[in-house]
Write a protein that holds these residues in place. Sequence first.
Motif, PDB file in Angstrom:
ATOM      1  N   ILE A 185       0.852  -1.183   0.000  1.00  0.00           N
ATOM      2  CA  ILE A 185       0.000   0.000   0.000  1.00  0.00           C
ATOM      3  C   ILE A 185       0.892   1.238   0.000  1.00  0.00           C
ATOM      4  O   ILE A 185       2.006   1.204   0.532  1.00  0.00           O
ATOM      5  CB  ILE A 185      -0.932   0.023   1.225  1.00  0.00           C
ATOM      6  N   ILE A 217       2.638  -5.511   2.285  1.00  0.00           N
ATOM      7  CA  ILE A 217       1.714  -6.275   3.145  1.00  0.00           C
ATOM      8  C   ILE A 217       1.856  -7.773   2.846  1.00  0.00           C
ATOM      9  O   ILE A 217       1.941  -8.576   3.751  1.00  0.00           O
ATOM     10  CB  ILE A 217       0.244  -5.854   2.898  1.00  0.00           C
ATOM     11  N   PRO A 256      -0.529 -14.351  13.243  1.00  0.00           N
ATOM     12  CA  PRO A 256      -0.684 -13.228  14.171  1.00  0.00           C
ATOM     13  C   PRO A 256      -1.478 -12.068  13.565  1.00  0.00           C
ATOM     14  O   PRO A 256      -1.571 -11.952  12.339  1.00  0.00           O
ATOM     15  CB  PRO A 256       0.759 -12.781  14.442  1.00  0.00           C
ATOM     16  N   ASN A 257      -2.023 -11.219  14.424  1.00  0.00           N
ATOM     17  CA  ASN A 257      -2.726 -10.020  13.961  1.00  0.00           C
ATOM     18  C   ASN A 257      -1.839  -9.222  13.012  1.00  0.00           C
ATOM     19  O   ASN A 257      -0.656  -9.029  13.284  1.00  0.00           O
ATOM     20  CB  ASN A 257      -3.084  -9.097  15.136  1.00  0.00           C
ATOM     21  N   GLY A 258      -2.448  -8.800  11.913  1.00  0.00           N
ATOM     22  CA  GLY A 258      -1.741  -7.900  11.003  1.00  0.00           C
ATOM     23  C   GLY A 258      -0.739  -8.579  10.086  1.00  0.00           C
ATOM     24  O   GLY A 258       0.005  -7.899   9.367  1.00  0.00           O
ATOM     25  N   CYS A 259      -0.722  -9.923  10.052  1.00  0.00           N
ATOM     26  CA  CYS A 259       0.276 -10.596   9.191  1.00  0.00           C
ATOM     27  C   CYS A 259      -0.157 -10.602   7.718  1.00  0.00           C
ATOM     28  O   CYS A 259       0.634 -10.950   6.844  1.00  0.00           O
ATOM     29  CB  CYS A 259       0.549 -12.012   9.683  1.00  0.00           C
ATOM     30  N   GLY A 260      -1.428 -10.266   7.453  1.00  0.00           N
ATOM     31  CA  GLY A 260      -1.859 -10.147   6.054  1.00  0.00           C
ATOM     32  C   GLY A 260      -2.912 -11.156   5.613  1.00  0.00           C
ATOM     33  O   GLY A 260      -3.186 -11.290   4.416  1.00  0.00           O
ATOM     34  N   LYS A 261      -3.559 -11.829   6.557  1.00  0.00           N
ATOM     35  CA  LYS A 261      -4.532 -12.878   6.196  1.00  0.00           C
ATOM     36  C   LYS A 261      -5.701 -12.316   5.380  1.00  0.00           C
ATOM     37  O   LYS A 261      -6.044 -12.846   4.329  1.00  0.00           O
ATOM     38  CB  LYS A 261      -5.082 -13.560   7.479  1.00  0.00           C
ATOM     39  N   SER A 262      -6.322 -11.243   5.904  1.00  0.00           N
ATOM     40  CA  SER A 262      -7.483 -10.669   5.192  1.00  0.00           C
ATOM     41  C   SER A 262      -7.064 -10.108   3.844  1.00  0.00           C
ATOM     42  O   SER A 262      -7.804 -10.225   2.854  1.00  0.00           O
ATOM     43  CB  SER A 262      -8.118  -9.545   6.012  1.00  0.00           C
ATOM     44  N   THR A 263      -5.883  -9.513   3.801  1.00  0.00           N
ATOM     45  CA  THR A 263      -5.394  -8.954   2.533  1.00  0.00           C
ATOM     46  C   THR A 263      -5.221 -10.072   1.506  1.00  0.00           C
ATOM     47  O   THR A 263      -5.644  -9.942   0.350  1.00  0.00           O
ATOM     48  CB  THR A 263      -4.059  -8.214   2.762  1.00  0.00           C
ATOM     49  N   GLU A 281     -12.812 -14.661   8.889  1.00  0.00           N
ATOM     50  CA  GLU A 281     -13.072 -14.591  10.341  1.00  0.00           C
ATOM     51  C   GLU A 281     -14.564 -14.500  10.640  1.00  0.00           C
ATOM     52  O   GLU A 281     -15.017 -13.619  11.371  1.00  0.00           O
ATOM     53  CB  GLU A 281     -12.318 -13.407  10.953  1.00  0.00           C
ATOM     54  N   HIS A 283      -8.797 -17.053  14.059  1.00  0.00           N
ATOM     55  CA  HIS A 283      -7.870 -16.946  15.184  1.00  0.00           C
ATOM     56  C   HIS A 283      -8.110 -18.069  16.174  1.00  0.00           C
ATOM     57  O   HIS A 283      -7.406 -18.178  17.162  1.00  0.00           O
ATOM     58  CB  HIS A 283      -8.094 -15.621  15.931  1.00  0.00           C
TER      59      HIS A 283
END
Length: 277
Positions: free
Chosen positions: A57, A67, A86-93, A198, A232
């Motif tokens: 980004i 990302i 972990p949070n913010g590792c890029g799963k949703s992206t 999620e 998670h």
Amino acid sequence: MDSSALSHLSAPRLSPIHCFNSTDFNERSHFLPRRSAAATAATADFAIEAQNLSFSIATRQGNSVPILEDCSLRIPSGQLWMLLGPNGCGKSTLLKVLAGLLNPNGGTFTVKRPKSFVFQNPDHQVVMPTVEADVSFGLGKFDFSNDEVRRRVAKALDAVGMGSYMQRPVQTLSGGQKQRVAIAGALAEACKVLLLDELTTFLDEKDQIGVIKALKNTLDVSDDVTALWVTHRLEELEFADGALYMEKGKIVKRGDASRIMNFIKAKQSSYFREINQ
Ligand SMILES: Nc1ncnc2c1ncn2[C@@H]1O[C@H](COP(=O)(O)OP(=O)(O)OP(=O)(O)O)[C@@H](O)[C@H]1O
């Protein structure tokens, strides 16, 4: 990938495993023989494949923030795989790139079609006044007869265990039931790949297990539906045919659910040892 890629320490921000009452589980699906991810990989065709995906980004200052970096994965057709990290590792992206909602900067990917993305918030999933109207909503773009629409809606709702909810106003549904209606909407369109972000985050324990059970049953009775489920919750791994673990924008571990479970537990233990020193 080998574990040397994991030499740095990161906090696996995953919810702890907790036990469900045995009556919460549908024994048929829960105790089905596991398909071995390793065994399947050699022979299966893949519903989802990605090689060396990258996604960045641009910040307001004009910098590019990576990302996803060199992110590769393969998911065999007809299976339920989970994506953890972990949070913010890029799963949703990653899921949004696979869904075609974001364009990668590099790499290649293929996902069988039709594909559907189901969002986290159950209240963003259902738009029509009744369950039947909501599930048939997406069928409006096809030239189906009324009988065919009704047949598809009934079959899809049966698959997610909501066949008797056809006329229910959607505002009377629980969060988990809304998620199941959203999945039924995708199935009614003969969706081949479900990308699920999620889904159980906002659900209580009973609803959570209802959604994952419904999904697992759906895959068991469907010919060729594949699901990639971001979560998670470690206890959901029980239902997976295979799992991927992601860190800092790339997949660092892939395998049977039990292998990934052990891998995450080892990381958690190592993290807690480190912070208690
Ligand atoms: N539009 C955006 N602008 C700025 N940063 C973004 C944007 N989208 C994602 N990010 C950042 O990219 C990283 C990965 O986000 P992503 O939501 O994919 O992670 P995640 O693994 O799904 O996280 P979580 O488990 O917390 O939901 C995070 O650091 C996030 O802040």
